[in-house]
Design a protein around this motif. Structure first.
Motif, PDB file in Angstrom:
ATOM      1  N   ALA A  33       6.087  -7.656   1.545  1.00  0.00           N
ATOM      2  CA  ALA A  33       5.864  -6.454   0.755  1.00  0.00           C
ATOM      3  C   ALA A  33       4.469  -5.930   1.071  1.00  0.00           C
ATOM      4  CB  ALA A  33       5.985  -6.767  -0.730  1.00  0.00           C
ATOM      5  N   SER A  52       8.635  -2.561  -0.952  1.00  0.00           N
ATOM      6  CA  SER A  52       9.216  -3.873  -0.705  1.00  0.00           C
ATOM      7  C   SER A  52       9.349  -4.133   0.791  1.00  0.00           C
ATOM      8  CB  SER A  52      10.587  -3.968  -1.377  1.00  0.00           C
ATOM      9  OG  SER A  52      11.460  -2.978  -0.840  1.00  0.00           O
ATOM     10  N   SER A  57      12.606  -0.360  -2.019  1.00  0.00           N
ATOM     11  CA  SER A  57      12.008  -0.065  -3.322  1.00  0.00           C
ATOM     12  C   SER A  57      10.550   0.295  -3.152  1.00  0.00           C
ATOM     13  CB  SER A  57      12.120  -1.278  -4.249  1.00  0.00           C
ATOM     14  OG  SER A  57      13.463  -1.632  -4.463  1.00  0.00           O
ATOM     15  N   GLY A 101       7.573 -11.454   0.482  1.00  0.00           N
ATOM     16  CA  GLY A 101       8.572 -11.214  -0.558  1.00  0.00           C
ATOM     17  C   GLY A 101       9.155  -9.821  -0.477  1.00  0.00           C
ATOM     18  N   ASP A 102      10.421  -9.691  -0.857  1.00  0.00           N
ATOM     19  CA  ASP A 102      11.098  -8.395  -0.837  1.00  0.00           C
ATOM     20  C   ASP A 102      11.079  -7.786  -2.237  1.00  0.00           C
ATOM     21  OD1 ASP A 102      14.383  -7.086   0.005  1.00  0.00           O
ATOM     22  OD2 ASP A 102      12.380  -6.237   0.287  1.00  0.00           O
ATOM     23  N   TYR A 103       9.871  -7.655  -2.783  1.00  0.00           N
ATOM     24  CA  TYR A 103       9.685  -7.074  -4.108  1.00  0.00           C
ATOM     25  C   TYR A 103       8.604  -6.012  -4.016  1.00  0.00           C
ATOM     26  CZ  TYR A 103      11.861 -11.543  -5.257  1.00  0.00           C
ATOM     27  OH  TYR A 103      12.696 -12.620  -5.310  1.00  0.00           O
ATOM     28  N   PHE A 105       5.022  -5.244  -5.561  1.00  0.00           N
ATOM     29  CA  PHE A 105       3.917  -5.872  -6.275  1.00  0.00           C
ATOM     30  C   PHE A 105       2.853  -4.819  -6.551  1.00  0.00           C
ATOM     31  CE2 PHE A 105       5.276 -10.237  -5.661  1.00  0.00           C
ATOM     32  CZ  PHE A 105       6.073 -10.151  -4.530  1.00  0.00           C
TER      33      PHE A 105
END
Length: 124
Positions: A33, A52, A57, A101-103, A105
């Motif tokens: 990310a 992401s 996202s 991470g595939d989020y 932050f």
């Protein structure tokens, strides 16, 4: 280890546009990310935008929503920040950051890797 190098900063008049780039090297870029933050001397680092790992996202600070767009090209290992309708209060050093991470932050302390920063100055 991930190395990040920002480019694209400069001096622009209010109402103008700039596009920042952040080139990454070292590991699988899509696994990370990415975020953009900015900082004025004497003030805390401020969240600007994040995306992401897959690019599916994104999130923006309320102060830039509708004016800035974050995007990434995983084939080129690069994340971008398109900044339109710039205001003098957007003046700061802009940093890109990476975390695995595939989020999305939004807190600066969640990021593990940082670039050296690029200066953006918006004149009135």
């Amino acid at each position: 280890q991930v190395q990040l190098v920002e480019s694209g900063g400069g001096l622009v008049q209010a109402g103008g546009s700039l596009r920042l780039s952040c080139a990454a090297s070292g590991r699988t870029f899509s696994a990370y990310a990415m975020g953009w933050f900015r900082q004025i001397p004497g003030k805390e680092r401020e969240f600007v935008a994040a995306i992401s790992g897959s690019g599916g996202s994104a999130n923006y600070a309320s102060s830039v929503k509708g004016r800035f767009t974050i995007s990434r090209d995983n084939a080129k290992n690069t994340v971008y920040l398109q900044m339109n309708s710039l205001k003098p209060e957007d003046t700061a050093v802009y940093y890109c950051a990476a975390v695995e991470g595939d989020y999305v932050f939004v807190q600066w302390h969640e990021y593990d890797y940082w670039g050296q920063g690029t200066q953006v100055t918006v004149s009135s």
